[in-house]
Scaffold this motif. Sequence first.
Motif, PDB file in Angstrom:
ATOM      1  N   TRP A 194      38.613  35.742  29.629  1.00  0.00           N
ATOM      2  CA  TRP A 194      37.074  35.874  29.182  1.00  0.00           C
ATOM      3  C   TRP A 194      36.861  36.983  28.113  1.00  0.00           C
ATOM      4  O   TRP A 194      36.104  37.082  27.529  1.00  0.00           O
ATOM      5  N   ARG A 195      38.089  37.451  27.703  1.00  0.00           N
ATOM      6  CA  ARG A 195      38.110  38.430  26.500  1.00  0.00           C
ATOM      7  C   ARG A 195      37.208  39.564  26.664  1.00  0.00           C
ATOM      8  O   ARG A 195      36.428  39.935  25.861  1.00  0.00           O
ATOM      9  N   MET A 196      37.211  40.169  27.875  1.00  0.00           N
ATOM     10  CA  MET A 196      36.504  41.267  27.989  1.00  0.00           C
ATOM     11  C   MET A 196      37.214  42.320  29.041  1.00  0.00           C
ATOM     12  O   MET A 196      38.160  41.998  29.515  1.00  0.00           O
ATOM     13  N   SER A 197      36.813  43.431  29.045  1.00  0.00           N
ATOM     14  CA  SER A 197      37.467  44.806  29.873  1.00  0.00           C
ATOM     15  C   SER A 197      37.329  44.070  31.466  1.00  0.00           C
ATOM     16  O   SER A 197      36.368  43.536  31.723  1.00  0.00           O
ATOM     17  N   PRO A 198      38.122  44.834  32.246  1.00  0.00           N
ATOM     18  CA  PRO A 198      37.971  44.625  33.549  1.00  0.00           C
ATOM     19  C   PRO A 198      36.514  45.157  34.041  1.00  0.00           C
ATOM     20  O   PRO A 198      35.913  44.358  34.801  1.00  0.00           O
ATOM     21  N   GLU A 199      35.933  46.075  33.500  1.00  0.00           N
ATOM     22  CA  GLU A 199      34.592  46.421  33.935  1.00  0.00           C
ATOM     23  C   GLU A 199      33.552  45.522  33.516  1.00  0.00           C
ATOM     24  O   GLU A 199      32.546  45.176  34.386  1.00  0.00           O
ATOM     25  N   LYS A 200      33.612  45.232  32.383  1.00  0.00           N
ATOM     26  CA  LYS A 200      32.615  44.025  31.936  1.00  0.00           C
ATOM     27  C   LYS A 200      32.811  42.728  32.675  1.00  0.00           C
ATOM     28  O   LYS A 200      31.997  41.965  33.003  1.00  0.00           O
ATOM     29  N   ALA A 201      34.151  42.409  33.180  1.00  0.00           N
ATOM     30  CA  ALA A 201      34.365  41.244  33.915  1.00  0.00           C
ATOM     31  C   ALA A 201      33.929  41.161  35.012  1.00  0.00           C
ATOM     32  O   ALA A 201      33.258  40.383  35.805  1.00  0.00           O
ATOM     33  N   HIS A 202      33.965  42.438  35.914  1.00  0.00           N
ATOM     34  CA  HIS A 202      33.175  42.565  37.253  1.00  0.00           C
ATOM     35  C   HIS A 202      31.670  42.487  37.138  1.00  0.00           C
ATOM     36  O   HIS A 202      31.129  42.082  37.853  1.00  0.00           O
ATOM     37  N   GLU A 203      31.069  43.079  35.968  1.00  0.00           N
ATOM     38  CA  GLU A 203      29.767  42.764  35.798  1.00  0.00           C
ATOM     39  C   GLU A 203      29.288  41.297  35.510  1.00  0.00           C
ATOM     40  O   GLU A 203      28.302  40.739  36.023  1.00  0.00           O
ATOM     41  N   ARG A 204      30.316  40.770  34.992  1.00  0.00           N
ATOM     42  CA  ARG A 204      29.972  39.302  34.730  1.00  0.00           C
ATOM     43  C   ARG A 204      29.950  38.360  35.864  1.00  0.00           C
ATOM     44  O   ARG A 204      29.241  37.581  36.126  1.00  0.00           O
ATOM     45  N   VAL A 205      30.858  38.876  37.040  1.00  0.00           N
ATOM     46  CA  VAL A 205      30.957  38.079  38.175  1.00  0.00           C
ATOM     47  C   VAL A 205      29.459  38.321  39.046  1.00  0.00           C
ATOM     48  O   VAL A 205      28.888  37.352  39.430  1.00  0.00           O
ATOM     49  N   ARG A 206      29.073  39.508  38.815  1.00  0.00           N
ATOM     50  CA  ARG A 206      27.748  40.021  39.419  1.00  0.00           C
ATOM     51  C   ARG A 206      26.725  39.337  38.892  1.00  0.00           C
ATOM     52  O   ARG A 206      25.591  38.700  39.599  1.00  0.00           O
ATOM     53  N   ASN A 207      26.666  39.348  37.557  1.00  0.00           N
ATOM     54  CA  ASN A 207      25.420  38.912  36.961  1.00  0.00           C
ATOM     55  C   ASN A 207      25.233  37.488  36.454  1.00  0.00           C
ATOM     56  O   ASN A 207      24.055  36.848  36.267  1.00  0.00           O
ATOM     57  N   GLU A 208      26.456  36.683  36.276  1.00  0.00           N
ATOM     58  CA  GLU A 208      26.367  35.433  35.924  1.00  0.00           C
ATOM     59  C   GLU A 208      26.898  34.610  36.987  1.00  0.00           C
ATOM     60  O   GLU A 208      26.228  33.352  37.057  1.00  0.00           O
ATOM     61  N   MET A 209      28.007  34.741  37.705  1.00  0.00           N
ATOM     62  CA  MET A 209      28.474  33.794  38.749  1.00  0.00           C
ATOM     63  C   MET A 209      27.827  34.038  39.899  1.00  0.00           C
ATOM     64  O   MET A 209      27.432  32.895  40.518  1.00  0.00           O
ATOM     65  N   MET A 210      27.387  34.970  40.327  1.00  0.00           N
ATOM     66  CA  MET A 210      27.162  35.166  41.771  1.00  0.00           C
ATOM     67  C   MET A 210      25.544  34.650  41.875  1.00  0.00           C
ATOM     68  O   MET A 210      25.192  34.140  43.094  1.00  0.00           O
ATOM     69  N   PRO A 211      24.610  34.526  40.966  1.00  0.00           N
ATOM     70  CA  PRO A 211      23.643  33.733  41.202  1.00  0.00           C
ATOM     71  C   PRO A 211      23.582  32.226  41.145  1.00  0.00           C
ATOM     72  O   PRO A 211      23.018  31.598  41.642  1.00  0.00           O
ATOM     73  N   VAL A 212      24.879  31.914  40.690  1.00  0.00           N
ATOM     74  CA  VAL A 212      24.914  30.209  40.691  1.00  0.00           C
ATOM     75  C   VAL A 212      25.704  30.357  41.938  1.00  0.00           C
ATOM     76  O   VAL A 212      25.591  29.181  42.847  1.00  0.00           O
ATOM     77  N   PHE A 213      26.964  30.706  42.210  1.00  0.00           N
ATOM     78  CA  PHE A 213      27.808  30.826  43.533  1.00  0.00           C
ATOM     79  C   PHE A 213      27.244  31.839  44.298  1.00  0.00           C
ATOM     80  O   PHE A 213      27.916  32.922  44.249  1.00  0.00           O
ATOM     81  N   LYS A 214      26.427  31.705  45.126  1.00  0.00           N
ATOM     82  CA  LYS A 214      25.872  32.807  46.082  1.00  0.00           C
ATOM     83  C   LYS A 214      26.948  32.898  47.089  1.00  0.00           C
ATOM     84  O   LYS A 214      27.243  32.148  47.938  1.00  0.00           O
ATOM     85  N   PRO A 215      27.410  34.265  47.161  1.00  0.00           N
ATOM     86  CA  PRO A 215      27.864  34.585  48.448  1.00  0.00           C
ATOM     87  C   PRO A 215      27.247  34.403  50.008  1.00  0.00           C
ATOM     88  O   PRO A 215      26.221  34.624  49.873  1.00  0.00           O
ATOM     89  N   GLY A 216      28.078  34.128  50.773  1.00  0.00           N
ATOM     90  CA  GLY A 216      27.577  33.733  52.229  1.00  0.00           C
ATOM     91  C   GLY A 216      28.434  33.146  53.002  1.00  0.00           C
ATOM     92  O   GLY A 216      29.300  32.509  52.518  1.00  0.00           O
ATOM     93  N   VAL A 217      28.059  33.096  54.409  1.00  0.00           N
ATOM     94  CA  VAL A 217      28.676  32.095  55.196  1.00  0.00           C
ATOM     95  C   VAL A 217      27.938  30.610  55.018  1.00  0.00           C
ATOM     96  O   VAL A 217      26.928  30.923  55.650  1.00  0.00           O
ATOM     97  N   TYR A 218      28.440  29.721  54.895  1.00  0.00           N
ATOM     98  CA  TYR A 218      27.973  28.423  54.769  1.00  0.00           C
ATOM     99  C   TYR A 218      28.114  27.591  56.178  1.00  0.00           C
ATOM    100  O   TYR A 218      27.435  26.625  56.269  1.00  0.00           O
ATOM    101  N   LYS A 219      29.190  27.813  56.881  1.00  0.00           N
ATOM    102  CA  LYS A 219      29.421  27.009  58.050  1.00  0.00           C
ATOM    103  C   LYS A 219      30.365  28.146  58.973  1.00  0.00           C
ATOM    104  O   LYS A 219      31.324  28.700  58.565  1.00  0.00           O
ATOM    105  N   ASP A 220      29.787  28.198  60.393  1.00  0.00           N
ATOM    106  CA  ASP A 220      30.888  28.975  61.150  1.00  0.00           C
ATOM    107  C   ASP A 220      30.428  28.209  62.508  1.00  0.00           C
ATOM    108  O   ASP A 220      29.427  28.581  63.296  1.00  0.00           O
ATOM    109  N   ILE A 221      31.377  27.453  63.200  1.00  0.00           N
ATOM    110  CA  ILE A 221      30.995  26.998  64.355  1.00  0.00           C
ATOM    111  C   ILE A 221      31.030  27.680  65.408  1.00  0.00           C
ATOM    112  O   ILE A 221      30.584  27.222  66.445  1.00  0.00           O
TER     113      ILE A 221
END
Length: 224
Positions: A194-221
């Motif tokens: 990603w060519r960014m610092s670890p801190e900026k990379a964590h921000e990208r996970v929060r700001n760009e990835m998590m809105p698309v790939f929403k964390p959570g439990v999708y199935k638990d029988i």
Amino acid sequence: HGVAIRLVAEVLGELGVRDNTIVAASIGCSVTIYDFLNIDALEAPHGRAMAEATGIKRARPDKFVFTYQGDGDFASIGLAESMHAALRGEKISAICINNTTYGMTGGQLGPTTLLGQVTTTSPTGRNVPYYGYPIKIAEHIALCDGTAYSARVSLDTVANINKAKQAIKKAFEVQLKGLGLGFVEILSSCPTNWRMSPEKAHERVRNEMMPVFKPGVYKDITCL
């Protein structure tokens, strides 16, 4: 991977299964897991970790078997193996690291690359007409009838790391109970590609990835 592998190690120890475990490691950054954990391991051809784990578990049903894979390995090259293992309800567990790129081979576009994301093979950004949409792995695995547990977690904060550990433990426990496939998708950074610092990379996970790939439990029988 350092944090994710540590969590796997802690859960194996807490469940008391370390000495009875076999991991199928895929090609990619994830393949390093057997350099850090003192457990039996087999290296699978690219994309075939779930098929290899299926064979191991069927041959040795007394063993605890899991895979540790990247998103390109699990959801692109090995998508058929992954989905059909879930559809069959194989009594194995799978960990998939999603960093939206092919990390080890140079940062190419992968199955989870975000729309607009620039990679070495999408220099103008991922666009729908040419590349299609990113796959939402946890949701797809949850739709398979043989899946007992499917969740998506992140490693961007201490609180989320703790949640990730609980998800890994649950995915392992459903195998021990013989309920079906246990799966955890882990959102992870890739500062190098990603060519960014670890801190900026964590921000990208929060700001760009998590809105698309929403964390959570999708199935638990176990909660049905």
